[in-house]
Enzyme design. Structure first.
Site, PDB file in Angstrom:
ATOM      1  N   SER A 154      -6.970  14.204  34.118  1.00 26.72           N
ATOM      2  CA  SER A 154      -8.175  14.904  33.691  1.00 26.72           C
ATOM      3  C   SER A 154      -7.797  15.907  32.606  1.00 26.72           C
ATOM      4  O   SER A 154      -6.617  16.265  32.444  1.00 26.72           O
ATOM      5  CB  SER A 154      -8.777  15.662  34.883  1.00 26.72           C
ATOM      6  OG  SER A 154      -9.801  16.551  34.482  1.00 26.72           O
ATOM      7  N   TYR A 210      -7.851  21.595  42.122  1.00 25.64           N
ATOM      8  CA  TYR A 210      -8.135  20.331  41.445  1.00 25.64           C
ATOM      9  C   TYR A 210      -7.185  20.132  40.271  1.00 25.64           C
ATOM     10  O   TYR A 210      -6.592  19.055  40.106  1.00 25.64           O
ATOM     11  CB  TYR A 210      -9.585  20.303  40.955  1.00 25.64           C
ATOM     12  CG  TYR A 210      -9.936  19.051  40.181  1.00 25.64           C
ATOM     13  CD1 TYR A 210     -10.035  17.826  40.825  1.00 25.64           C
ATOM     14  CD2 TYR A 210     -10.138  19.100  38.810  1.00 25.64           C
ATOM     15  CE1 TYR A 210     -10.340  16.667  40.124  1.00 25.64           C
ATOM     16  CE2 TYR A 210     -10.448  17.949  38.098  1.00 25.64           C
ATOM     17  CZ  TYR A 210     -10.544  16.743  38.760  1.00 25.64           C
ATOM     18  OH  TYR A 210     -10.838  15.595  38.054  1.00 25.64           O
TER      19      TYR A 210
END
Length: 245
Positions: A141, A154
């Site tokens: 990501s 995350y």
């Protein structure tokens, strides 16, 4: 250069929606032989029907269970005799401020985002070593490159995916195995629905107002797959043109 996709056996985790489902649709049009895994069997069945896949080409898979991930990859080899690509796509993004102490969510992210990738590698790598070919595509990501408030855990999982993938890249050279990290920015998926911290959810919703479609991710995967065998696209980082961070 999509000619290098036709006939390839591709396993996708998290294939029931979002990035996984859209990539399955795109690769299907390019002639890939798909084997799809996800927890939501009803959605997998609907996708298989849409794409004209045999019922054996889907397998209910929770990536936190190593045995289920192995069974998914084994199914691909049973059906087609090999595995050319695994897309370790399954992931969660329940961001939160650390002082909210959402420890259960931290644990779940670690189990899905890190262990799930490792289990996919563990399932596919022995087959690819025996074949002396293959490609392992792991999903990181933009958060695997930079960290913001509410995204510490995350981002930590996505940095881990990049570290694992880079180590893998260096280790698999003797078997002609390729490795790719795909790091998307704001792409329209169900990820933000997993955020239970309302402050973080509000901020993320603003970021995703201009999210680009999941088909953008599918095209990136196809680009990496379609290269000649002597070309290894190691990482692609992409965002909406309007996304500043």
């Amino acid at each position: 250069m999509t000619e290098n996709i036709n006939g390839k056996v591709v396993v996708i985790t998290g294939a029931s929606s979002g990035l996984g489902a859209e990539t399955a649709r795109h690769l299907s049009t390019l002639g890939a032989k798909l084997v799809l895994g996800a927890r939501r069997l009803d959605r997998l069945q609907a996708l298989a029907s849409e794409l004209g896949l045999d019922a054996k080409a889907i397998f209910q898979t929770d990536v936190t269970d190593r045995n289920q991930v192995k069974a998914l990859v084994d199914r691909a080899v049973e059906l087609h005799g090999r595995i050319d690509v695994i897309l370790n796509n399954a992931g969660l993004m329940p961001g939160s401020m650390l002082d909210k102490l959402k420890v259960d969510e931290w644990d779940r992210m670690i189990d899905v985002n890190i262990k799930g990738v490792l289990y996919g590698i563990a399932a596919a790598l022995p087959y690819m070593q025996a074949q002396k070919s293959g490609q392992i595509i792991n999903v990181s990501s933009v958060a695997g490159h930079k960290v913001g408030p509410g995204g510490a855990v995350y981002a930590g999982t996505k940095w881990a995916v990049r570290a694992i993938s880079e180590g893998l890249r260096q280790e698999v050279k003797p078997w002609n195995i390729r490795t790719t990290i795909v790091s998307p920015g704001a792409v329209a998926t169900e990820l933000i629905r997993t955020i239970t911290d309302q402050d973080v959810a509000t901020g993320m919703a603003k970021t995703y107002e201009k999210a680009i479609p999941a088909s953008s991710f599918a095209r990136v995967v196809a680009f990496a797959m379609s290269q000649p065998d002597d070309v290894d696209i190691n990482e692609v980082l992409f965002r909406p043109t309007s996304q500043a961070y």
